[in-house]
Design an enzyme around this catalytic site. Structure first.
Site, PDB file in Angstrom:
ATOM      1  N   ASN A 199       0.871  -1.179   0.000  1.00 27.66           N
ATOM      2  CA  ASN A 199       0.000   0.000   0.000  1.00 27.66           C
ATOM      3  C   ASN A 199       0.903   1.223   0.000  1.00 27.66           C
ATOM      4  OD1 ASN A 199      -1.923   1.983   0.378  1.00 27.66           O
ATOM      5  ND2 ASN A 199      -2.307   1.486   2.519  1.00 27.66           N
ATOM      6  N   LYS A 256       0.163   4.288  -0.322  1.00 24.36           N
ATOM      7  CA  LYS A 256      -0.423   5.492   0.269  1.00 24.36           C
ATOM      8  C   LYS A 256      -0.158   6.691  -0.660  1.00 24.36           C
ATOM      9  CE  LYS A 256      -0.133   3.277   4.728  1.00 24.36           C
ATOM     10  NZ  LYS A 256       0.045   3.403   6.181  1.00 24.36           N
ATOM     11  N   HIS A 279      -9.551   1.323   5.018  1.00 27.43           N
ATOM     12  CA  HIS A 279      -8.269   1.454   5.719  1.00 27.43           C
ATOM     13  C   HIS A 279      -8.443   2.427   6.882  1.00 27.43           C
ATOM     14  CE1 HIS A 279      -4.071   2.469   6.514  1.00 27.43           C
ATOM     15  NE2 HIS A 279      -3.750   1.354   5.881  1.00 27.43           N
ATOM     16  N   GLU A 298      -6.757   4.789   7.932  1.00 32.08           N
ATOM     17  CA  GLU A 298      -6.515   6.191   7.609  1.00 32.08           C
ATOM     18  C   GLU A 298      -7.718   6.809   6.898  1.00 32.08           C
ATOM     19  OE1 GLU A 298      -1.754   5.295   7.316  1.00 32.08           O
ATOM     20  OE2 GLU A 298      -2.894   5.596   5.478  1.00 32.08           O
ATOM     21  N   GLU A 337      -5.388  -4.854  10.717  1.00 29.63           N
ATOM     22  CA  GLU A 337      -4.327  -3.884  10.963  1.00 29.63           C
ATOM     23  C   GLU A 337      -4.571  -3.156  12.278  1.00 29.63           C
ATOM     24  OE1 GLU A 337      -2.221  -2.348   7.101  1.00 29.63           O
ATOM     25  OE2 GLU A 337      -4.108  -1.325   7.374  1.00 29.63           O
ATOM     26  N   GLY A 380       2.716   2.251  10.719  1.00 29.73           N
ATOM     27  CA  GLY A 380       3.682   3.322  10.528  1.00 29.73           C
ATOM     28  C   GLY A 380       4.400   3.761  11.784  1.00 29.73           C
ATOM     29  N   SER A 385       3.441  -2.251  10.282  1.00 26.40           N
ATOM     30  CA  SER A 385       4.901  -2.278  10.392  1.00 26.40           C
ATOM     31  C   SER A 385       5.494  -3.637  10.024  1.00 26.40           C
ATOM     32  CB  SER A 385       5.345  -1.849  11.800  1.00 26.40           C
ATOM     33  OG  SER A 385       4.952  -0.511  12.064  1.00 26.40           O
TER      34      SER A 385
END
Length: 248
Positions: free
Chosen positions: A9, A11, A94, A96, A166, A172, A212
């Site tokens: 991904n 991003k 996701h 985010e 996730e 991250g 991660s």
């Protein structure tokens, strides 16, 4: 036997030239592996990446899409638009997107239905915050996310969905759930699917871990019984790292 899926991904990273260079660097190296290799890139890169990956086993996916076919939705992209350029997968829900752009379990469900209707493979994301984890709410939170994401999805379609677990606190941050903890939650998610569809369907659904993941820990993660792949952010941006992930 569930085929492992390693998805990068990207991003909001890379220009078209950078993305094409990446695909050219990895496309011949992933041939012959027993892993489904996928790159999910920004919209602007997708046509060029599809062209660069043509004739190889590398698949190209989007990071989001709208649940309507067309209309006055400025800035949005439809499933038909993705199919038109040769995209095969799309990430849905996701964390985010949930955190910054108002994604909800209801919109995740609508998008999953639309992706399946159009023949795209949806990668449906779920996961808990650090506060939820510390409060012992990881499993209850993921259960609600999965049940609501799969509302109205037929048993015949459920195995076409990829789930990505996730934990938000691990995305991250450099922090990773232990492989055993990740497998425990993913095994629980599979039990949620058993409750929705029964054992046979549950055993067909692929469930990734994300948060991660990197070359140094991917082998340990992939050795767990219920983890069928990884959704990888930063470690998917360099060709050498992505190849190490695919060749875990």
């Amino acid at each position: 036997m569930r085929k492992p899926i390693i998805a990068g991904n990207w991003k909001m990273h890379k220009t078209v030239a950078e993305g094409v260079a990446f695909i050219n660097a990895v496309k011949n190296e992933v041939e012959g592996t027993d892993v489904e290799a996928l790159i999910c890139a920004p919209y602007t890169l997708l046509p060029s990446l599809v062209e660069a990956a043509k004739g190889t086993s590398v698949k190209i996916g989007a990071q989001n899409m709208h649940f309507e076919d067309k209309g006055a939705f400025t800035g949005e992209v439809s499933a038909d638009m993705l199919l038109d350029i040769g995209v095969t997968h799309v990430i849905i829900g996701h964390s985010e997107r949930r955190q910054y752009f108002g994604e909800t379990n209801e919109t995740v469900n609508k998008k999953a239905h639309k992706a399946l209707q159009k023949g795209l493979t949806p990668i449906v994301c779920c996961g808990e915050t650090l506060e939820q984890r510390e409060a012992g709410e990881t499993k209850s939170h993921c259960k609600v996310q999965i049940e609501e994401a799969f509302t109205g999805i037929a048993a015949a379609d459920a195995p076409k969905v990829v789930i990505a677990y996730e934990p938000i606190w691990a995305i991250g941050t450099g922090k990773t759930a232990s492989s055993q903890d990740a497998n425990d939650v993913i095994a629980f998610i599979r039990e949620v699917l058993v409750g929705l569809y029964g054992d046979a369907v549950s055993e067909e659904v692929r469930i990734q871990y994300g948060g991660s993941v990197k070359p140094a820990n991917v082998e340990e993660i992939m050795n767990e019984s219920d983890i069928d792949g990884a959704l990888v952010g930063g470690a998917s941006l360099e060709p050498s790292d992505f190849l190490q992930l695919v060749n875990f």
